[in-house]
Design a protein around this motif. Structure first.
Motif, PDB file in Angstrom:
ATOM      1  N   VAL A   1       0.837  -1.212   0.000  1.00 14.75           N
ATOM      2  CA  VAL A   1       0.000   0.000   0.000  1.00 14.75           C
ATOM      3  C   VAL A   1       0.863   1.250   0.000  1.00 14.75           C
ATOM      4  O   VAL A   1       0.610   2.205  -0.744  1.00 14.75           O
ATOM      5  CB  VAL A   1      -0.970  -0.006   1.201  1.00 14.75           C
ATOM      6  CG1 VAL A   1      -1.648   1.340   1.367  1.00 14.75           C
ATOM      7  CG2 VAL A   1      -2.007  -1.110   1.040  1.00 14.75           C
ATOM      8  N   LEU A   2       1.902   1.266   0.831  1.00 11.23           N
ATOM      9  CA  LEU A   2       2.781   2.433   0.895  1.00 11.23           C
ATOM     10  C   LEU A   2       3.530   2.651  -0.416  1.00 11.23           C
ATOM     11  O   LEU A   2       3.696   3.789  -0.868  1.00 11.23           O
ATOM     12  CB  LEU A   2       3.768   2.294   2.052  1.00 11.23           C
ATOM     13  CG  LEU A   2       3.152   2.353   3.447  1.00 11.23           C
ATOM     14  CD1 LEU A   2       4.206   2.045   4.502  1.00 11.23           C
ATOM     15  CD2 LEU A   2       2.515   3.703   3.694  1.00 11.23           C
ATOM     16  N   MET A   3       3.966   1.557  -1.040  1.00 11.88           N
ATOM     17  CA  MET A   3       4.680   1.676  -2.311  1.00 11.88           C
ATOM     18  C   MET A   3       3.755   2.220  -3.406  1.00 11.88           C
ATOM     19  O   MET A   3       4.163   3.077  -4.193  1.00 11.88           O
ATOM     20  CB  MET A   3       5.276   0.324  -2.707  1.00 11.88           C
ATOM     21  CG  MET A   3       6.427  -0.101  -1.805  1.00 11.88           C
ATOM     22  SD  MET A   3       6.944  -1.806  -2.051  1.00 11.88           S
ATOM     23  CE  MET A   3       7.582  -1.727  -3.707  1.00 11.88           C
ATOM     24  N   ARG A   4       2.514   1.724  -3.445  1.00  9.13           N
ATOM     25  CA  ARG A   4       1.565   2.249  -4.430  1.00  9.13           C
ATOM     26  C   ARG A   4       1.296   3.724  -4.188  1.00  9.13           C
ATOM     27  O   ARG A   4       1.262   4.528  -5.123  1.00  9.13           O
ATOM     28  CB  ARG A   4       0.250   1.464  -4.385  1.00  9.13           C
ATOM     29  CG  ARG A   4       0.273   0.189  -5.201  1.00  9.13           C
ATOM     30  CD  ARG A   4      -1.105  -0.403  -5.366  1.00  9.13           C
ATOM     31  NE  ARG A   4      -1.743  -0.790  -4.121  1.00  9.13           N
ATOM     32  CZ  ARG A   4      -1.523  -1.926  -3.474  1.00  9.13           C
ATOM     33  NH1 ARG A   4      -0.667  -2.814  -3.957  1.00  9.13           N
ATOM     34  NH2 ARG A   4      -2.157  -2.201  -2.359  1.00  9.13           N
ATOM     35  N   ALA A   5       1.102   4.095  -2.926  1.00  8.30           N
ATOM     36  CA  ALA A   5       0.837   5.501  -2.613  1.00  8.30           C
ATOM     37  C   ALA A   5       2.020   6.379  -2.981  1.00  8.30           C
ATOM     38  O   ALA A   5       1.851   7.471  -3.531  1.00  8.30           O
ATOM     39  CB  ALA A   5       0.510   5.656  -1.122  1.00  8.30           C
ATOM     40  N   GLY A   6       3.217   5.925  -2.687  1.00  8.85           N
ATOM     41  CA  GLY A   6       4.402   6.721  -2.963  1.00  8.85           C
ATOM     42  C   GLY A   6       4.774   6.781  -4.429  1.00  8.85           C
ATOM     43  O   GLY A   6       5.039   7.859  -4.967  1.00  8.85           O
ATOM     44  N   MET A   7       4.770   5.623  -5.075  1.00  6.52           N
ATOM     45  CA  MET A   7       5.241   5.581  -6.467  1.00  6.52           C
ATOM     46  C   MET A   7       4.143   5.909  -7.470  1.00  6.52           C
ATOM     47  O   MET A   7       4.387   6.650  -8.421  1.00  6.52           O
ATOM     48  CB  MET A   7       5.868   4.226  -6.760  1.00  6.52           C
ATOM     49  CG  MET A   7       7.195   4.050  -6.024  1.00  6.52           C
ATOM     50  SD  MET A   7       7.990   2.508  -6.446  1.00  6.52           S
ATOM     51  CE  MET A   7       8.250   1.816  -4.827  1.00  6.52           C
ATOM     52  N   ARG A   8       2.957   5.387  -7.260  1.00  3.10           N
ATOM     53  CA  ARG A   8       1.868   5.712  -8.189  1.00  3.10           C
ATOM     54  C   ARG A   8       1.208   7.027  -7.818  1.00  3.10           C
ATOM     55  O   ARG A   8       1.009   7.899  -8.660  1.00  3.10           O
ATOM     56  CB  ARG A   8       0.813   4.613  -8.185  1.00  3.10           C
ATOM     57  CG  ARG A   8       1.231   3.368  -8.906  1.00  3.10           C
ATOM     58  CD  ARG A   8       0.070   2.409  -8.968  1.00  3.10           C
ATOM     59  NE  ARG A   8       0.460   1.133  -9.537  1.00  3.10           N
ATOM     60  CZ  ARG A   8      -0.302   0.066  -9.522  1.00  3.10           C
ATOM     61  NH1 ARG A   8      -1.493   0.110  -8.958  1.00  3.10           N
ATOM     62  NH2 ARG A   8       0.121  -1.055 -10.068  1.00  3.10           N
ATOM     63  N   GLY A   9       0.841   7.158  -6.543  1.00  3.31           N
ATOM     64  CA  GLY A   9       0.115   8.344  -6.107  1.00  3.31           C
ATOM     65  C   GLY A   9       0.939   9.619  -6.128  1.00  3.31           C
ATOM     66  O   GLY A   9       0.483  10.659  -6.605  1.00  3.31           O
ATOM     67  N   LEU A  10       2.145   9.538  -5.599  1.00  5.30           N
ATOM     68  CA  LEU A  10       2.998  10.727  -5.514  1.00  5.30           C
ATOM     69  C   LEU A  10       3.970  10.836  -6.684  1.00  5.30           C
ATOM     70  O   LEU A  10       4.615  11.855  -6.859  1.00  5.30           O
ATOM     71  CB  LEU A  10       3.796  10.717  -4.204  1.00  5.30           C
ATOM     72  CG  LEU A  10       2.987  10.780  -2.916  1.00  5.30           C
ATOM     73  CD1 LEU A  10       3.897  10.608  -1.711  1.00  5.30           C
ATOM     74  CD2 LEU A  10       2.219  12.089  -2.826  1.00  5.30           C
TER      75      LEU A  10
END
Length: 66
Positions: free
Chosen positions: A8-17
């Motif tokens: 979840v954190l990786m998706r938020a950081g790499m995709r989201g941000l």
């Protein structure tokens, strides 16, 4: 905290941000929370608490340096 949900954190950081993997992994958890807009961390000390600490631990001439 029990642990991190890395997917979840990786998706938020790499995709989201839009962070690159190297940039994502270079962040501290606190920095990532800040970037994600989480503001549930500890609040800064207020004046009342500072006054309480100053009363409990006053500066003295013995501890003064100059």
């Amino acid at each position: 905290m029990d642990g991190f949900d890395w997917p979840v954190l990786m998706r938020a950081g790499m995709r989201g941000l839009g962070l690159r993997p190297n940039d994502f992994w270079a962040l501290t958890p606190a920095e990532l929370r800040l970037l994600l807009g989480e503001e549930t961390g500890a609040r800064p000390m207020g004046r009342t608490r500072l006054d309480e600490l100053m009363a409990a631990f006053p500066d003295t001439a013995e501890g003064a340096r100059g």
